[in-house]
Design an enzyme around this catalytic site. Structure first.
Site, PDB file in Angstrom:
ATOM      1  N   THR A   1       0.835  -1.200   0.000  1.00 34.55           N
ATOM      2  CA  THR A   1       0.000   0.000   0.000  1.00 34.55           C
ATOM      3  C   THR A   1       0.869   1.249   0.000  1.00 34.55           C
ATOM      4  O   THR A   1       2.056   1.213   0.327  1.00 34.55           O
ATOM      5  CB  THR A   1      -0.862   0.073   1.279  1.00 34.55           C
ATOM      6  OG1 THR A   1       0.020   0.046   2.404  1.00 34.55           O
ATOM      7  CG2 THR A   1      -1.831  -1.077   1.361  1.00 34.55           C
TER       8      THR A   1
ATOM      9  N   LYS B   1      16.250   3.881   7.390  1.00 37.21           N
ATOM     10  CA  LYS B   1      16.977   2.657   7.062  1.00 37.21           C
ATOM     11  C   LYS B   1      17.999   2.321   8.143  1.00 37.21           C
ATOM     12  O   LYS B   1      18.207   1.154   8.485  1.00 37.21           O
ATOM     13  CB  LYS B   1      17.606   2.799   5.677  1.00 37.21           C
ATOM     14  CG  LYS B   1      16.496   2.875   4.617  1.00 37.21           C
ATOM     15  CD  LYS B   1      16.967   3.374   3.280  1.00 37.21           C
ATOM     16  CE  LYS B   1      15.800   3.416   2.300  1.00 37.21           C
ATOM     17  NZ  LYS B   1      16.201   3.998   0.991  1.00 37.21           N
TER      18      LYS B   1
END
Lengths: 346, 346
Positions: A101, A229
């Site tokens: 999504t 990250k």
């Protein structure tokens, strides 16, 4: 065993995986004994299809290409239309939810809720959305474990380049004391162009023209994307909790041609480096431009590419360089999670 | 479950693994659920010990350090001395044979015979000897499979840098069409020194002084070592049969300072590259010095380091850089095979 998949969302990344499954079905089966069928797709804009026996993936991709929606997918006996994401996750016969999504990385939603629903329904999840891992790793990994299902998210850090699975599988036994890397291809592209003589503004404009940078480039150029990250790497590879707020963050938007030239004069190169280092039971982390000597493997990484160095106690530095984005590359990141779920491997 | 190990040979590499097992036992158990005990060591010069309940690894290493032999290892009830390699492989209660003999790479012996004996006795093998994989991969992998045991040889190509396991686990699903790399650290060290101004002869002498090159450097500088690694990669990653004779081989001993300087003038760099490319159902391969543009990730690899690039149909080029030799690094290559045998993973 054929793995039954339900796609939640069907944008670029989802279509990237669907194209691979369409084009390489035979090779995947012959060489890796892997087989999958898509039983459901639910997208808030494009519409939703569910058939417990499987959808025809070529037809799905053709219809999407022609109309941008799923409405023209032909009726067949047993086909159900219109199920929303949660109904698809809970009530379909899928083994694995492909969560692709459009998710707000700041809240991790709707992907976090989709993971919860999937795990409590006994379904695996594969995804490339960063939010759920950066924000809810502890809760969701415990929930997956409790329900005996798997959660794959290789694509959250360096797309299909195996920055998560490689250390977990192949460097196990090493204490990884530091991880540092180039985690944002857009900024690395801009820095490479600036070295070739462009100003920051021109390099950014070129990145936008080529589709590497968005109209509002803040998320990339200020280091926020790289910061997520770094948090994911700290949690999953080092097993230390870290929040985005704990990661000092400085981008590249203040770097000038003069900075780049003066680095050259010193035999060095500016790179936007994300870095996390173990300290006691925790970790310190930051994202910032760093002056690297040309002998550093990260210094040689040019263009819209990502790279990561793991500092291992037994092996020393191990560096992995590869794509950090792309339709097929991120589609592959979902595939490698599916393949290793199928194998019962990490 | 505690994995019971028998070391066949106990030189540098075997001692490297033994030291890791001694120093990191607790961490390996806590973080990776891995436990091993050494039940036997059989070395044609140092002597042989076998105790079904396990040897004390610290004492073994102390005794070796002090005397170079195993004779002074203290007598305990049940200790057996003097079993040769085949008896140890066949009659000990080891689960896994750590094959670290001094093996002639041209014949693959005695390691090939040790593998055969182990597999037919229902024992796994881990090793870093190149010969058995380069020369007898098909036979031995079939024999291991037939007997329901595992054969680990991560260390045969880039020492502990996971050049074999990374693609098999983490790039599965990609068609890897080409592999190329720097597979010999000695020659890469010499080329790096030559770029810094040394002649070939001086750079070689320095490599010998530092222990990177042997007194007779032929195997490294003429590319023969790299050639074995190319053959192993072709067989294990690309699944194409290839013999060393089929790999054209040219070394670096003819390169002069002029060659290096003229490369610099072109913005390029000489590297000794091993390369294998799929062609039809087979492959073509060679080892030779190549002029690489500085933008190639392999061009930036300096010193006694190895690197490899896999050209993947879905992911594009993926590069891995790390150690290619070393006592601890190669010891780790055996450990990672043991850990993944324990996990039931590739």
């Amino acid at each position: 065993m054929t793995q039954k998949l339900a796609f939640i969302g069907f944008g670029v990344v989802g279509q990237g995986l669907a194209e691979i499954l369409r084009d390489k079905a035979e090779q995947l089966h012959e060489k890796w004994g892997f087989a999958a069928k898509v039983v459901a797709i639910s997208d808030p804009i494009k519409g939703a299809l569910y058939h417990p026996d499987g959808l025809d993936i070529s037809t799905v991709l053709d219809v999407i290409k022609q109309t941008g929606r799923l409405d023209d997918y032909p009726d067949t006996f047993g086909l159900i239309r219109g199920w929303n994401s949660l109904q698809t996750i809970r009530e379909s016969n899928a083994d694995t939810i492909v969560e692709v999504t459009f998710t707000d990385v700041k809240t991790g939603q709707p992907a976090i809720d989709h993971c919860r629903a999937a795990f409590t329904s006994g379904k695996n999840v594969v995804m490339s959305n960063k939010g759920p891992v950066a924000l809810a790793y502890e809760e969701l990994s415990a929930l997956a474990k409790e329900n005996g299902v798997r959660w794959g998210f290789e694509g959250t850090v360096m797309s299909g380049t195996p920055s998560l699975r490689m250390p977990l599988v192949s460097l196990a036994g090493n204490d990884i004391r530091e991880i540092r890397g180039i985690f944002n291809g857009t900024t690395n592209f801009i820095l490479t162009q600036m070295e070739a003589g462009m100003t920051y503004e021109d390099a950014l404009r070129l990145a936008q023209q080529l589709g590497y940078a968005e109209a509002d480039p803040t998320n990339d150029v200020e280091g926020y994307d790289a910061r997520y990250k770094v948090v994911i790497l700290a949690k999953t590879i080092m097993n230390v909790p870290l929040t985005t707020e704990q990661v000092a963050c400085e981008g590249i938007s203040h770097l000038t041609r003069d900075d780049i030239e003066s680095a050259k004069d010193q035999g060095k190169r500016w790179k936007l480096i994300g870095r996390v280092q173990k300290q006691g039971t925790g970790a310190v982390a930051k994202v910032s431009p760093e002056l690297l000597p040309l002998t550093d493997p990260l210094a040689g990484v040019a263009g819209a590419v990502n790279a990561i160095t793991y500092d291992c106690d037994l092996l020393g530095p191990i560096t992995l360089i590869g794509a950090g984005a792309g339709k097929t590359e991120t589609g592959f990141s979902l595939l490698i999670d599916l393949i290793n779920i199928d194998r019962g491997h990490i």
